[in-house]
Design an enzyme around this catalytic site. Structure first.
Site, PDB file in Angstrom:
ATOM      1  N   LYS A  22      -8.350  43.866  45.633  1.00  0.00           N
ATOM      2  CA  LYS A  22      -6.971  44.214  45.290  1.00  0.00           C
ATOM      3  C   LYS A  22      -6.706  45.602  45.840  1.00  0.00           C
ATOM      4  CE  LYS A  22      -3.653  42.191  43.058  1.00  0.00           C
ATOM      5  NZ  LYS A  22      -3.447  40.766  42.764  1.00  0.00           N
TER       6      LYS A  22
ATOM      7  N   ASP B 107       1.796  41.259  46.223  1.00  0.00           N
ATOM      8  CA  ASP B 107       1.657  41.301  44.759  1.00  0.00           C
ATOM      9  C   ASP B 107       2.963  41.951  44.285  1.00  0.00           C
ATOM     10  OD1 ASP B 107      -0.494  40.874  42.530  1.00  0.00           O
ATOM     11  OD2 ASP B 107       0.364  42.807  42.045  1.00  0.00           O
TER      12      ASP B 107
END
Ligand code: 2IT
Length: 445
Positions: free
Chosen positions: A124, A164
């Site tokens: 991430k 995201d």
């Protein structure tokens, strides 16, 4: 393995990283028994290795805004685990971004990606940059400056970032443009690309579609369907609109959406026109939802609150972590909620999950329910590698199949003796076994 010992050690090393510790805690609780029954995991210190990211890159992002002022943000990439494939996971652009949040997301992503059945490791990244209110030019300048650092550690077989919160098709375009300029190659280096330059059909709506398919499986498991069900949804970013479209298609009624300013209650339910209107609103870089009631006066705007006070059959939190707490869960249960599926990552607090499980409300955790987004990212990588494009129906069918296989994995490891399915436990064990066994096969590295 004693979860508390591991957590205490982790906390001593990473004090105050509460989201990260929360995510690890949940997984440790679920896997404790299976871990202790399999001494090979302990012998290889699998947990001690698995809870720490492989590496973290932190960098400064400097860019110039439209007024000519110099801005400085922090950028990160957390490469969590690549036991089963290249690092894979989104980039979050949001002022709340910090290492605790990115480490929790990277940790979750590792298990989620394992559940998809596709060969992808977990990662991430992101920045504390706030895209809200920025011009297209400012977004481009930021994305280019971000990629000037990130490009050194990513690659189509190494690490493949995606969207995201705050990162959608436009941002992926700017990031890709700079990567291509630096590396002089057109590869599947990011997913969520435009359809004309390597993107996959269905990717934009995949998280929402996938979560609805997963919830549909939860319903089917109770001989139930979406028909006539009232569904509350929070957020209206990259994922909520896909949920709304698919729920409506399956016969349900979505009565809420939300933004940082509050929530909208539309008793009549969203429809295609209303969703189009919301997408336009979002395209203007505006994540507030109050203007909805000017356009559709039959709806009601409730300022500063969350939609969980509205009675519903199914709740699908789709905004951000910890957006639904214990009190919200109590209220949902008191109002007769029948199913809950997290579309946001870790959308519910541990207290909320406890309330649902104690009341035997089937609860689909994010790493299972929202895996459709990254699953279609994986399918985009396959198409890029083959230099082919699949049709919409082909991608959708594969997505449906993947979501149903994740549901089967949850049933396998999460079904209790009384027949109730603990999806949290099921998803955590299934994801863990896959990653842990790959790590065992590959030795201590
Ligand atoms: O949380 C997630 O699964 C995502 N943001 C999507 C990641 C991806 O690589 O598509």
């Amino acid at each position: 393995m004693k979860p508390n010992d591991i957590l205490n050690n982790l906390e001593a090393r990473h004090p105050g990283e509460k989201e990260y510790l929360q995510a690890v805690h949940e997984v440790l609780e679920s896997i404790e028994t299976i871990y202790n029954e399999n001494p090979q995991y302990k012998a290889a210190q699998i947990i001690e290795r698995l809870v720490e990211p492989d590496r973290i890159l932190t960098f400064r992002v400097s860019w110039v805004d439209d007024a000519g002022d110099v801005k400085v943000n922090l950028g990160y990439r957390v490469q969590f685990n690549n036991a089963i494939g290249p690092y894979k996971g989104g980039l979050r652009l949001h002022p709340s971004v910090n290492l605790s949040i990115l480490k929790f997301l990277g940790f979750e992503q590792t298990f989620k990606n394992a559940l998809t059945t596709l060969p992808m490791g977990g990662a991430k990244g992101g920045s504390d940059f706030n895209p809200k209110g920025k011009s297209d030019n400012e977004i481009m300048k930021f994305c280019q400056a971000f990629m000037l650092e990130l490009w050194r550690i990513i690659g189509p077989n190494t690490d493949v970032p995606a969207g995201d919160i705050g990162t959608g098709g436009r941002e992926i375009g700017f990031l890709y443009g700079m990567y291509k300029k630096l590396q002089i190659e057109n590869t599947g280096i990011l997913t969520g690309k435009g359809i004309n330059w390597g993107g996959s059909l269905i990717r934009p709506e995949a998280t929402g579609f996938g979560a609805t398919y997963f919830t549909h499986e939860m319903l089917k498991n109770n001989n139930d369907t979406f028909k006539g069900k009232v569904v509350t949804v929070s957020g209206f970013g990259n994922v909520a609109w896909g949920v709304a479209l698919k729920v409506i298609e399956l016969g349900g009624k979505v009565v809420t959406i939300s933004g940082p300013d509050g929530y909208v209650y539309d008793k009549a339910g969203l429809d295609a026109d209303k969703i189009d209107y919301l997408l336009e609103l979002r395209a203007s870089n505006n994540d507030i939802v109050s203007p909805y009631v000017e356009e559709f006066p039959e709806a009601k705007f409730v300022s500063g609150k969350k939609p969980w006070e509205i009675p519903c059959d199914i709740a699908m939190p789709s905004a951000i972590q910890n957006e639904l707490n214990g009190e919200d869960a109590e209220q949902l249960v008191a109002n007769g909620v029948k199913y809950v599926a997290e579309v946001s990552n870790m959308g519910c607090t541990p207290e909320a999950i406890d309330v649902f499980l104690k009341n035997k409300v089937p609860f689909g955790p994010g790493k299972a329910a929202n895996a459709g987004g990254v699953a279609v990212s994986g399918l985009e990588m396959s198409q890029n590698a083959m230099k082919l494009n699949w049709k919409r129906e082909e991608v959708d069918e594969k997505l449906l199949h993947i979501m149903s296989s994740i549901h089967i994995a949850c049933l396998k490891f999460g079904t209790r003796e009384d027949g109730f399915v603990d999806y949290v436990k099921g998803a955590n064990i299934a994801g863990f076994i896959k990653v842990a066994d790959a790590m065992l096969d590959q030795g201590v590295v």
